[in-house]
Design a protein around this motif. Sequence first.
Motif, PDB file in Angstrom:
ATOM      1  N   ASP A 166      -4.328  -8.286  -2.019  1.00 27.22           N
ATOM      2  CA  ASP A 166      -3.262  -7.485  -1.399  1.00 27.22           C
ATOM      3  C   ASP A 166      -2.172  -8.393  -0.844  1.00 27.22           C
ATOM      4  OD1 ASP A 166      -2.324  -4.873  -0.459  1.00 27.22           O
ATOM      5  OD2 ASP A 166      -2.744  -5.687   1.555  1.00 27.22           O
ATOM      6  N   ARG A 204      11.096  -5.906   6.694  1.00 29.58           N
ATOM      7  CA  ARG A 204      10.407  -5.405   7.893  1.00 29.58           C
ATOM      8  C   ARG A 204       9.100  -4.697   7.505  1.00 29.58           C
ATOM      9  NH1 ARG A 204       9.584  -0.823  10.505  1.00 29.58           N
ATOM     10  NH2 ARG A 204      10.745   0.428   8.994  1.00 29.58           N
ATOM     11  N   LYS A 252       1.821  -8.931  -1.826  1.00 26.73           N
ATOM     12  CA  LYS A 252       2.875  -8.716  -0.842  1.00 26.73           C
ATOM     13  C   LYS A 252       3.766  -9.948  -0.701  1.00 26.73           C
ATOM     14  CE  LYS A 252       1.108  -4.794   1.572  1.00 26.73           C
ATOM     15  NZ  LYS A 252      -0.157  -4.362   2.148  1.00 26.73           N
ATOM     16  N   GLU A 278       8.967  -9.699  10.429  1.00 27.31           N
ATOM     17  CA  GLU A 278       9.157  -8.269  10.723  1.00 27.31           C
ATOM     18  C   GLU A 278      10.290  -8.092  11.729  1.00 27.31           C
ATOM     19  OE1 GLU A 278       6.015  -6.411  12.905  1.00 27.31           O
ATOM     20  OE2 GLU A 278       6.761  -4.385  12.557  1.00 27.31           O
ATOM     21  N   HIS A 314       5.438  -6.134   8.291  1.00 30.87           N
ATOM     22  CA  HIS A 314       4.645  -5.320   9.227  1.00 30.87           C
ATOM     23  C   HIS A 314       3.224  -5.123   8.686  1.00 30.87           C
ATOM     24  CE1 HIS A 314       3.754  -2.189  12.176  1.00 30.87           C
ATOM     25  NE2 HIS A 314       3.172  -1.540  11.162  1.00 30.87           N
ATOM     26  N   SER A 315       3.152  -4.826   7.401  1.00 34.66           N
ATOM     27  CA  SER A 315       1.861  -4.576   6.773  1.00 34.66           C
ATOM     28  C   SER A 315       0.989  -5.830   6.803  1.00 34.66           C
ATOM     29  CB  SER A 315       2.091  -4.082   5.345  1.00 34.66           C
ATOM     30  OG  SER A 315       0.869  -3.769   4.749  1.00 34.66           O
ATOM     31  N   ILE A 316       1.598  -6.975   6.453  1.00 33.00           N
ATOM     32  CA  ILE A 316       0.849  -8.236   6.463  1.00 33.00           C
ATOM     33  C   ILE A 316       0.391  -8.567   7.886  1.00 33.00           C
ATOM     34  CG2 ILE A 316       1.016 -10.751   6.118  1.00 33.00           C
ATOM     35  CD1 ILE A 316       2.909 -10.190   3.775  1.00 33.00           C
ATOM     36  N   LYS A 317       1.275  -8.299   8.842  1.00 30.82           N
ATOM     37  CA  LYS A 317       0.950  -8.580  10.246  1.00 30.82           C
ATOM     38  C   LYS A 317      -0.335  -7.852  10.643  1.00 30.82           C
ATOM     39  CE  LYS A 317       2.764  -6.265  13.641  1.00 30.82           C
ATOM     40  NZ  LYS A 317       3.698  -5.662  14.609  1.00 30.82           N
ATOM     41  N   GLY A 318      -0.406  -6.561  10.290  1.00 26.54           N
ATOM     42  CA  GLY A 318      -1.574  -5.748  10.665  1.00 26.54           C
ATOM     43  C   GLY A 318      -2.838  -6.214   9.973  1.00 26.54           C
ATOM     44  N   SER A 319      -2.770  -6.349   8.636  1.00 20.42           N
ATOM     45  CA  SER A 319      -3.992  -6.651   7.897  1.00 20.42           C
ATOM     46  C   SER A 319      -4.510  -8.051   8.221  1.00 20.42           C
ATOM     47  CB  SER A 319      -3.753  -6.483   6.391  1.00 20.42           C
ATOM     48  OG  SER A 319      -2.659  -7.288   5.996  1.00 20.42           O
ATOM     49  N   LYS A 374      13.769  -6.118  11.410  1.00 15.08           N
ATOM     50  CA  LYS A 374      14.107  -5.076  12.356  1.00 15.08           C
ATOM     51  C   LYS A 374      15.505  -5.298  12.933  1.00 15.08           C
ATOM     52  CE  LYS A 374      11.552  -2.632  15.967  1.00 15.08           C
ATOM     53  NZ  LYS A 374      10.450  -2.827  16.921  1.00 15.08           N
ATOM     54  N   SER A 400      -4.207  -9.629  11.036  1.00 19.06           N
ATOM     55  CA  SER A 400      -4.826  -9.647  12.361  1.00 19.06           C
ATOM     56  C   SER A 400      -6.256  -9.128  12.264  1.00 19.06           C
ATOM     57  CB  SER A 400      -4.009  -8.809  13.358  1.00 19.06           C
ATOM     58  OG  SER A 400      -4.199  -7.436  13.114  1.00 19.06           O
ATOM     59  N   ASN A 401      -6.469  -8.195  11.352  1.00 17.92           N
ATOM     60  CA  ASN A 401      -7.811  -7.634  11.209  1.00 17.92           C
ATOM     61  C   ASN A 401      -8.811  -8.611  10.600  1.00 17.92           C
ATOM     62  OD1 ASN A 401      -8.022  -5.130  12.403  1.00 17.92           O
ATOM     63  ND2 ASN A 401      -7.002  -4.086  10.698  1.00 17.92           N
ATOM     64  N   VAL A 402      -8.305  -9.594   9.812  1.00 21.53           N
ATOM     65  CA  VAL A 402      -9.246 -10.597   9.297  1.00 21.53           C
ATOM     66  C   VAL A 402      -9.179 -11.871  10.145  1.00 21.53           C
ATOM     67  CG1 VAL A 402      -9.336  -9.711   6.945  1.00 21.53           C
ATOM     68  CG2 VAL A 402      -7.582 -11.388   7.573  1.00 21.53           C
ATOM     69  N   PHE A 405      -8.307  -8.334   0.660  1.00 24.66           N
ATOM     70  CA  PHE A 405      -7.256  -8.875   1.520  1.00 24.66           C
ATOM     71  C   PHE A 405      -6.417  -9.915   0.770  1.00 24.66           C
ATOM     72  CE2 PHE A 405      -5.910 -12.331   4.365  1.00 24.66           C
ATOM     73  CZ  PHE A 405      -4.977 -11.632   5.133  1.00 24.66           C
TER      74      PHE A 405
END
Lengths: 113, 100, 582
Positions: free
Chosen positions: A33, A54, A37, A80, A58-63, A84, A65-67, A30
């Motif tokens: 990565d 965007r 980014k 993002e 978006h990618s950072i937002k997802g990953s 947009k 949130s997972n950690v 993480f």
Amino acid sequence: MNPSDHVDVDSLAELKDIMEDEFDILIDTFIADSEAKIASMAEIIAASDAEELRKVAHSIKGSSSNVCAAQFSELARQLEHMGKEGTTDGAAEIFENLKQEFTCVVATLKNHI
Amino acid sequence: MAIWSTEAPTGELTIKIQGRFDFSAHQEFRDAYEKAKEDPKGYVVDMKETTYLDSSALGMLLLLRDHAGGDNSNIEIVNCNPDVKKILTISNFEQLFTIK
Amino acid sequence: MNSQESPADVQESDEVLRILIADDNDSDRLILQTIVRKEGHTVYTACDGQEAIDIFKEQSPDLILLDALMPNVDGFEAARTIRDLAGENLVPIIFLTSLKDAASLADCLDSGGHDFLSKPYNRIILKAKIQAFARMRKLHETVQAQRDEIVMHHDRLLHEQEVAKKVFDNIAHPGCIDAPNIKHLLSPMAVFNGDLVLASRKPNGGMYVFLGDFTGHGLPAAIGAMPVSEIFYGMALKGFSMQDILREINKKLKRILPVGVFCCACMADLSFRKETVEYWIGGLPDIFIYRKANHSVEQFPSFNLPLGVLSNDKFNTETKVAPMAHGDRLYMWSDGILEAGNEAEEMFGEDGVKQVFANNDDVDSVFGELLEAVEVHTGKMEQDDDYTVVEVRQVTEESLGEYFGERGMSGGMVGGPIDWAISYELRPKTLRDFNPLPVITHLLMEVPGLRPHSGKIYTILAELYSNALEHGVLGLDSALKGSPTGFAQYYSERTQKLHTLDMGQVKFHLDHKPTDVGGELSIVVEDTGPGFDWKKKLDDAEHKTEGYCGRGLPLIATMCKSVQYLGNGNQVEVIFEWEADH
């Protein structure tokens, strides 16, 4: 600053349970990565490329949130959203906040390894 | 399609057929007369709510007639609408049943 | 990046699935892969849409977890491609997304996704979704397997029906259903729809046409068709009457068919010479006659129960007769044509049929117009019940020539008995209630080329036989037939005397020889009666052509090369010369 302001430590403990031995690898992945980014995001903002902003945000937002890094994820969401909307105006300011937040998140995560 | 049967105190079994009377009614129609408690004195097939009759229904009526004693059977078919009546007439079923 | 992990501890009752995870984000993919693997499933991973498609082709996984936004080929496009590749197989696709707006989530489903899973991932929800889709997949497989089985059974049934139909065609006499005066519509597999059309020319002239419609479909209907066809052709060719044929068919069907299965039918006997049609209808819709002369239509309703319902002692063979001039058309049909429905489930009905006749201005095109009208009405919707229609045109015997059907009894001059003689002696007990004419006619019709003359031959035989029997053996006086009361008396005496007959004989001697152009048939009929003064009778006959009803000689004389009485008049010889019709 309290670590739980940057990372939901309860959820992170749960994630650690699930990941077991792979938790360290996950955190390393993480961080590596995200660093990559953030580096590319700096160039994107300099080039005022809203579409690329965007995608990366978006990618950072997802990953993130997972950690369990909610605040970091929220800042990514704001970037993002700008992308947009087709603009990078004011992105530099949020980006600065995001970088700072990232530093705190990294510190907290490393504490849990 | 639905079928009801009722036994009158006078000993007649009335079978009512609602909707289309075709092959899909086969089992239900048979049950209606085979499951009657006592041997009925006569049978009434009430077509008041029967909208359509096909040739397999004619066959089922013949099966009922056979069950009810063939030539000695006593079966009335009542309340037929004109379409149903026409099909019974074409097949000359009035020679086998009392059609009212 | 394509790694395959082997399943860890698999919980009982949980199916091990092969799951493809496609996510460009390394840490997300790592989390998901760990969770899924811990549930005991086998995992394949991909970093973008293209890789996901490649792995799908290679491994055909059971379920796919697909990130929506990925570089190269994105998740939406990958989902579409994978769905096309999967064809009719169900491959559940769950989109992984941190998109929150409704439109984006709807996009996931529109592009072929079955569900979505939002980031951050929740282990419990993910597990539940995987299980739900595993069940759905299983259900789909079961439905598919059952469908395949049904299709297989259906195909086999159709195949069996085709084979059975071939057997039926090989056994069944084709009759003269393709005669130039008959038009008919009969689905090729009609025998399994319970419909049957039969036609046969009669040895004594004219034609029988039979239309049958069995209740039910499939094998039971087809089984009934077999004996009907056999009886019809067997008896028609031997010259039996319509009543005899109907009685025989009814008897057979009543015996073999279970209660509730029967045959609605119409049989018509067209007399080409008398220009009439004699008919019997049991349970079929009204038949129509369309008159060529004035374009009028007459309809005749059913007046009997169908065949196979009543036992023969109650069966009614009463027929009706209607005039039918040359060029008039007779129409018979199964109820399928009347019940042919359109989308609003309105039937074509008798009104539809009548409309066709009302709009017609050329008799020759009615048949085509009728079929077209039904087609327009139904809008080519799948038919509930295949329908059968027959049109028969009243013609002259001569216009049909030698046509007796593709496997008619005698085709051409090759082979067959052409040079032979036979004697047939009928004794009292036989004379009482046996009609020898069908048997003798049948025998004669074995002579190749003689069939078109069967009408005349039958007439000759019938006249000679009734003379020999009634005047010779029974001693009835033909003078009685001069008045109406005498006519009745004549026949009542005939019946009575026949009933108690215990002496006397009638003997036929037939002799056929081929000639260059056809053949010569000698028929000698001899009875044991006292004979009569035939020389005097012949003289009278020359002077009295009107009101003469003696021994039917003038009629026979017009048909033969010669007629002569022999001995004391109890023996008569007729020479019938015929030419083959090429």
